[in-house]
Design a protein around this motif. Structure first.
Motif, PDB file in Angstrom:
ATOM      1  N   LEU A 270       0.626  -1.314   0.027  1.00 10.45           N
ATOM      2  CA  LEU A 270       0.036   0.017  -0.104  1.00 10.45           C
ATOM      3  C   LEU A 270       1.123   1.366  -0.039  1.00 10.45           C
ATOM      4  O   LEU A 270       0.530   1.889  -0.522  1.00 10.45           O
ATOM      5  CB  LEU A 270      -1.177   0.172   1.019  1.00 10.45           C
ATOM      6  N   GLY A 271       2.502   1.064   0.095  1.00 10.02           N
ATOM      7  CA  GLY A 271       2.888   2.623   0.472  1.00 10.02           C
ATOM      8  C   GLY A 271       2.479   4.066   1.133  1.00 10.02           C
ATOM      9  O   GLY A 271       2.925   5.193   0.316  1.00 10.02           O
ATOM     10  N   PHE A 272       1.880   3.241   2.310  1.00  4.36           N
ATOM     11  CA  PHE A 272       1.315   4.555   3.231  1.00  4.36           C
ATOM     12  C   PHE A 272       2.261   5.764   3.368  1.00  4.36           C
ATOM     13  O   PHE A 272       2.187   6.645   4.006  1.00  4.36           O
ATOM     14  CB  PHE A 272       0.572   3.698   4.406  1.00  4.36           C
ATOM     15  N   ARG A 273       3.732   4.576   3.709  1.00  2.00           N
ATOM     16  CA  ARG A 273       5.066   5.641   4.529  1.00  2.00           C
ATOM     17  C   ARG A 273       4.868   6.827   3.079  1.00  2.00           C
ATOM     18  O   ARG A 273       5.745   7.585   3.899  1.00  2.00           O
ATOM     19  CB  ARG A 273       6.236   4.759   4.506  1.00  2.00           C
ATOM     20  N   ARG A 274       4.710   6.715   1.890  1.00  2.00           N
ATOM     21  CA  ARG A 274       5.395   7.619   1.645  1.00  2.00           C
ATOM     22  C   ARG A 274       4.504   8.574   1.234  1.00  2.00           C
ATOM     23  O   ARG A 274       4.256   9.301   0.343  1.00  2.00           O
ATOM     24  CB  ARG A 274       5.436   6.597  -0.173  1.00  2.00           C
ATOM     25  N   HIS A 275       3.641   8.623   1.561  1.00  2.00           N
ATOM     26  CA  HIS A 275       2.506   9.570   2.058  1.00  2.00           C
ATOM     27  C   HIS A 275       3.141  11.327   2.847  1.00  2.00           C
ATOM     28  O   HIS A 275       3.312  10.854   3.872  1.00  2.00           O
ATOM     29  CB  HIS A 275       1.222   9.191   2.102  1.00  2.00           C
ATOM     30  N   SER A 276       2.069  12.314   2.419  1.00  2.55           N
ATOM     31  CA  SER A 276       2.906  13.206   3.145  1.00  2.55           C
ATOM     32  C   SER A 276       1.818  13.246   4.576  1.00  2.55           C
ATOM     33  O   SER A 276       2.167  13.096   5.670  1.00  2.55           O
ATOM     34  CB  SER A 276       3.032  14.496   2.741  1.00  2.55           C
TER      35      SER A 276
ATOM     36  N   GLN B 162      11.393   9.702   1.063  1.00  2.87           N
ATOM     37  CA  GLN B 162       9.835   8.968   0.961  1.00  2.87           C
ATOM     38  C   GLN B 162      10.551   8.458  -0.765  1.00  2.87           C
ATOM     39  O   GLN B 162       9.798   7.082  -0.839  1.00  2.87           O
ATOM     40  CB  GLN B 162       8.644   9.399   0.628  1.00  2.87           C
ATOM     41  N   GLY B 163      12.072   8.649  -1.131  1.00  5.61           N
ATOM     42  CA  GLY B 163      12.625   7.720  -2.157  1.00  5.61           C
ATOM     43  C   GLY B 163      11.341   8.000  -3.546  1.00  5.61           C
ATOM     44  O   GLY B 163      11.300   7.129  -4.297  1.00  5.61           O
ATOM     45  N   LYS B 164      11.041   9.269  -3.295  1.00  8.28           N
ATOM     46  CA  LYS B 164       9.844   9.392  -4.486  1.00  8.28           C
ATOM     47  C   LYS B 164      10.462   9.568  -5.962  1.00  8.28           C
ATOM     48  O   LYS B 164      10.576   9.774  -6.582  1.00  8.28           O
ATOM     49  CB  LYS B 164       8.667  10.294  -3.702  1.00  8.28           C
ATOM     50  N   LEU B 165      11.630  10.716  -5.281  1.00  7.22           N
ATOM     51  CA  LEU B 165      12.383  11.019  -6.749  1.00  7.22           C
ATOM     52  C   LEU B 165      14.091  10.462  -6.478  1.00  7.22           C
ATOM     53  O   LEU B 165      14.412   9.420  -5.650  1.00  7.22           O
ATOM     54  CB  LEU B 165      12.771  12.457  -5.832  1.00  7.22           C
ATOM     55  N   LYS B 166      14.004  10.059  -7.633  1.00  9.64           N
ATOM     56  CA  LYS B 166      15.135   9.441  -7.923  1.00  9.64           C
ATOM     57  C   LYS B 166      16.186  10.151  -8.682  1.00  9.64           C
ATOM     58  O   LYS B 166      16.081  11.584  -9.108  1.00  9.64           O
ATOM     59  CB  LYS B 166      14.708   8.320  -9.349  1.00  9.64           C
ATOM     60  N   PHE B 167      17.472   9.732  -8.049  1.00  9.10           N
ATOM     61  CA  PHE B 167      18.513   9.956  -8.692  1.00  9.10           C
ATOM     62  C   PHE B 167      19.578  10.050  -9.713  1.00  9.10           C
ATOM     63  O   PHE B 167      20.045  11.321 -10.528  1.00  9.10           O
ATOM     64  CB  PHE B 167      19.774   9.576  -7.094  1.00  9.10           C
ATOM     65  N   ILE B 168      19.241   9.219 -10.437  1.00  9.17           N
ATOM     66  CA  ILE B 168      19.578   8.477 -11.753  1.00  9.17           C
ATOM     67  C   ILE B 168      18.691   8.520 -12.428  1.00  9.17           C
ATOM     68  O   ILE B 168      17.277   8.226 -12.455  1.00  9.17           O
ATOM     69  CB  ILE B 168      20.180   6.720 -11.496  1.00  9.17           C
ATOM     70  N   PRO B 169      18.185   9.182 -13.578  1.00  9.83           N
ATOM     71  CA  PRO B 169      17.254   8.766 -14.463  1.00  9.83           C
ATOM     72  C   PRO B 169      17.383   7.642 -15.756  1.00  9.83           C
ATOM     73  O   PRO B 169      17.889   6.892 -15.474  1.00  9.83           O
ATOM     74  CB  PRO B 169      17.428   9.750 -15.334  1.00  9.83           C
ATOM     75  N   GLU B 170      15.481   6.874 -15.380  1.00  9.23           N
ATOM     76  CA  GLU B 170      15.714   6.213 -15.818  1.00  9.23           C
ATOM     77  C   GLU B 170      15.885   6.661 -18.067  1.00  9.23           C
ATOM     78  O   GLU B 170      15.581   6.966 -18.169  1.00  9.23           O
ATOM     79  CB  GLU B 170      13.704   5.737 -16.201  1.00  9.23           C
ATOM     80  N   ARG B 171      16.677   5.554 -18.104  1.00 15.05           N
ATOM     81  CA  ARG B 171      16.819   5.460 -20.250  1.00 15.05           C
ATOM     82  C   ARG B 171      16.104   4.600 -20.412  1.00 15.05           C
ATOM     83  O   ARG B 171      16.267   3.356 -19.856  1.00 15.05           O
ATOM     84  CB  ARG B 171      18.324   6.173 -19.695  1.00 15.05           C
TER      85      ARG B 171
END
Lengths: 289, 220
Positions: A270-276, B162-171
């Protein structure tokens, strides 16, 4: 039921929880997803905002691959869905344009595949009746405001699968899960996602309007079907609360997260940790999770 | 108040209106100024011309006013206007056409930040075939200096955690195919423009198609 799956860039970065729950829910409902090999970005808002031909060519490369797979495309992101549906809508019956696009991508683009949003597939093609039979933990007492945003059902001649002013499919899905869908008027108001980086001031106002309306209509949370909407309504919520000196604390779910939860699919997905705005507090209070 | 000489607009103005209509696939003359588009527009409060006023400028052939407006850049492409228009004018498509035209013809851009954002987004796509949030945001910061380099730092930091932004671009594997799409698009557009200029119906000036050339071009 089998579709060519187009996750789109966000589902590989800011919205991996949407990707994971999409795959899990589809598997549980017998919807087979075959990811389009080596898919590219659809160009989303920036391509069509600045260059018409480019905005058609980028999705066309992906659509040709789906044509070769002999499948219709399903896109969980509302922006990707909109670009794919628009490309098909504009090139179907316009030979000159279709040939131009084919020339640019170096492949014969027939514009025969259909593009569907994930919400359409799960709420219409599968339907709430089937979903209901899979519910293990009904979301009793959870009041949600279904948020469609601007591109899922607009403009109607491009989308055409639900009402453009008062869509109902997400509400029906939520009801099937045992949740209560509140009646509210901002379900298709734009959150301004494409201006989020460049005109944050504008976006904070639009998000504030949406959150305030959801709250005043009695919602405990919002449900959406777009990674842009989620990033904006959830990620920007702390900044909105600060700017407008108010507290909403409204979790913003992907509809597939709530489906996973109700269908008893592993919590880690569910990935709730990733929510603000962490939704677990609310779900504990409602004794749902 | 500025006085507009409408009789001086003449043929050039008519061809501008016709061109916008043709590119947007809509009849711009259908608009009868009811204002429903502007009433529903979520961004209208920030615009210098209301969407219905832009439609009128197009009808009258007042190209410069339309192409220099903040409206065309602030339009969020939500298509509320198009959906609600009782005359079935595709107003959001008209906005797309006007923006593309303004870039292509080198008009000054009133909302520079928005244009810089779009350019950076497309640069990342042209580079690897997929968009790359971190690169896009950094490119945007550099492109808009000295204004607010630290804005959104907190959200960016949260997203990295949160790991939402990646450092390395996906190609993608066939990134060359995407660069080919960008260059071929530019080629076809320039050929089309040259053809129209030869027939005397196109724009008088041309500053290229305003597309990033595989991730390095600095047009704004």
């Amino acid at each position: 039921m089998k579709y060519a799956y187009y996750p789109g860039c966000s589902l590989h970065s800011t919205a991996t929880e949407y990707d994971a729950t999409t795959r899990a829910v589809c598997a549980a409902l017998g919807v087979e997803l075959a990811e389009i090999p080596d898919w590219n970005c659809c160009g989303a808002t920036s391509a069509h905002a600045t260059n018409h031909l480019l905005s058609l060519a980028l999705p066309a490369r992906d659509l040709v691959k789906a044509e070769n797979m002999g499948l219709d495309v399903v896109a969980p992101c509302a922006a990707c869905y909109s670009r794919m549906a628009t490309t098909l809508h504009e090139t179907k019956g316009n030979e000159v344009l279709r040939r131009k696009v084919s020339e640019i991508i170096g492949a014969d683009f027939a514009a025969t595949a259909k593009a569907k949003s994930l919400l359409e597939v799960l709420a219409v093609d599968v339907g709430p009746k089937v979903v209901e039979t899979k519910v293990q933990k009904p979301l009793k007492g959870l009041k949600v405001a279904a948020y469609y945003g601007c591109l899922l059902v607009r403009p109607p001649d491009v989308t055409g699968w639900d009402d453009a002013e008062n869509p109902q499919s997400m509400e029906r899905l939520m009801t099937a899960l045992g949740a209560e869908a509140v009646d509210w008027p901002f379900k298709t108001e734009c959150c301004g996602a494409s201006l989020s980086v460049s005109r944050t001031d504008v976006v904070l106002k639009l998000v504030n309007d949406i959150l305030a309306m959801a709250k005043s209509c009695g919602a405990d949370a919002l449900v959406c079907a777009c990674p842009m909407c989620q990033a904006n309504l959830d990620g920007r919520q702390p900044a909105v609360e600060k700017a407008y000196k108010t507290t909403y604390h409204l979790p913003v779910f992907y509809f597939t997260q709530l489906m996973s939860l109700a269908m008893g699919i592993d919590e880690w997905k569910l990935g709730f940790r990733r929510h603000s705005i962490d939704p677990r507090e609310l779900l504990h209070a409602k004794e749902i999770a | 108040m500025e006085v507009l000489n409408l009789t001086a607009v003449g043929e050039a103005g008519k061809s501008f209106a016709a061109r916008v209509g043709a590119e947007a696939g809509t009849d711009v003359y259908s608009c009868y100024q009811c204002g429903k588009c502007s009433a529903g527009c979520p961004l209208s409060y920030e615009m210098d011309f209301q969407p219905r006023q832009i439609m009128r400028l197009v009808q009258l052939g007042l190209k410069d006013l339309a192409l220099k407006s903040s409206t065309i850049w602030l339009c969020a492409s939500c298509a509320t206007c198009t959906t609600r228009c009782p005359r079935e004018v595709k107003i959001a498509s008209v906005m797309d056409v006007l923006r593309a035209m303004a870039r292509r013809e080198g008009y000054p851009i009133k909302e520079k930040g928005i244009a810089v954002f779009h350019r950076n987004f497309l640069n990342t796509v042209a580079f690897g075939g997929r968009s790359y949030e971190l690169g896009m945001i950094l490119g945007y910061k550099l492109g808009t200096l000295p204004a607010q380099p630290l804005k959104d730092l907190d959200l960016g930091f949260t997203w990295l955690q949160q790991g939402k932004l990646k450092f390395i671009p996906e190609r993608i594997k066939d990134a060359a195919a995407i660069r080919e799409i960008f260059s071929k698009t530019r080629e076809i557009e320039q050929a089309d423009l040259a053809k129209e200029r030869a027939q005397g119906s196109g724009p008088e000036t041309g500053h290229g198609a305003g597309l990033p050339a595989g991730g390095t071009e600095g047009h704004s």
